[in-house]
Scaffold this active site. Sequence first.
Site, PDB file in Angstrom:
ATOM      1  N   CYS A 111      17.185  -3.559 -25.084  1.00  0.00           N
ATOM      2  CA  CYS A 111      17.208  -4.885 -24.467  1.00  0.00           C
ATOM      3  C   CYS A 111      18.630  -5.442 -24.462  1.00  0.00           C
ATOM      4  CB  CYS A 111      16.269  -5.822 -25.225  1.00  0.00           C
ATOM      5  SG  CYS A 111      16.095  -7.463 -24.488  1.00  0.00           S
ATOM      6  N   CYS A 112      19.338  -5.321 -25.588  1.00  0.00           N
ATOM      7  CA  CYS A 112      20.720  -5.806 -25.672  1.00  0.00           C
ATOM      8  C   CYS A 112      21.629  -5.043 -24.708  1.00  0.00           C
ATOM      9  CB  CYS A 112      21.245  -5.658 -27.095  1.00  0.00           C
ATOM     10  SG  CYS A 112      20.550  -6.823 -28.288  1.00  0.00           S
ATOM     11  N   CYS A 194      20.427 -15.320 -28.156  1.00  0.00           N
ATOM     12  CA  CYS A 194      19.213 -15.482 -27.361  1.00  0.00           C
ATOM     13  C   CYS A 194      18.164 -16.235 -28.175  1.00  0.00           C
ATOM     14  CB  CYS A 194      18.667 -14.125 -26.947  1.00  0.00           C
ATOM     15  SG  CYS A 194      19.722 -13.227 -25.781  1.00  0.00           S
ATOM     16  N   CYS A 197      15.666 -14.330 -30.490  1.00  0.00           N
ATOM     17  CA  CYS A 197      16.304 -13.446 -31.476  1.00  0.00           C
ATOM     18  C   CYS A 197      17.193 -14.211 -32.456  1.00  0.00           C
ATOM     19  CB  CYS A 197      17.120 -12.367 -30.775  1.00  0.00           C
ATOM     20  SG  CYS A 197      16.122 -11.256 -29.773  1.00  0.00           S
ATOM     21  N   CYS A 222      24.702  -6.501 -31.470  1.00  0.00           N
ATOM     22  CA  CYS A 222      24.043  -6.242 -30.190  1.00  0.00           C
ATOM     23  C   CYS A 222      24.659  -5.094 -29.415  1.00  0.00           C
ATOM     24  CB  CYS A 222      24.072  -7.502 -29.331  1.00  0.00           C
ATOM     25  SG  CYS A 222      25.741  -8.085 -28.975  1.00  0.00           S
TER      26      CYS A 222
END
Length: 242
Positions: A111-112, A194, A197, A222
Amino acid sequence: MAERSDVLATRAVAVLRKAAVECAPAALASSFGAEDMVLIDLISKTALPISVFTLDTGRLPDETHALIDRVRGVYGIGIDVYFPNWATVEPLVREHGINAFYRSTSLRERCCEIRKTEPLSRALAGKRAWITGLRREQSITRRDIAVEEVDAIHGLSKFNPLADWTRDDVWSYVKMHRVPYNALHDRGYASVGCAPCTRAIEPGEDERAGRWWWESAERRECGLHQRWVPIVEVPVGVGAGP
């Protein structure tokens, strides 16, 4: 305290000037945490030719978007915003769900990579240097950062002007110069990322403990700042003017 803040600011400006003059074009990567706001304030006050960009992952908190708009108004500067490629975001969400990052480190890193690492590569295209608000005190993953490094991944210089600043140094500058800051800091958020997170930290936790808190401390990055090559630092004269 004021004298220490002035000395640190002078040193930071000298680093910023080196990036702007010797490694042009240079850009500040801002997530609009307190450290980045210090750097934006210094860049604005000294009128250094350093652009500012941010990575809008699509999951940023409203408080960060509000601060971005406020910074544009207060400082009268442009902010380049880079978004993820939705052609890669959509398959990830379709296959694994919107919050898949909670389920495994590999999914979180994926995702990162999609939402941050790839947009960073586009943001740095054509640049010779980038600047960050990283500090050694923030976490164990950052305790060895240098003021000046070589970013081997992107092939350019990387400057961390606040590397040796403490958290108190940052907030002393913010308060002394009335620098705008993210409202989340007043709610216990030492680091801002985010929304899903990031959480507020507990007393005694390190500053990055609220980022990906379900993972081990050694993995709480990240991918933007994982690989670096230090440069031997030459002490910057304290008496150098901005």
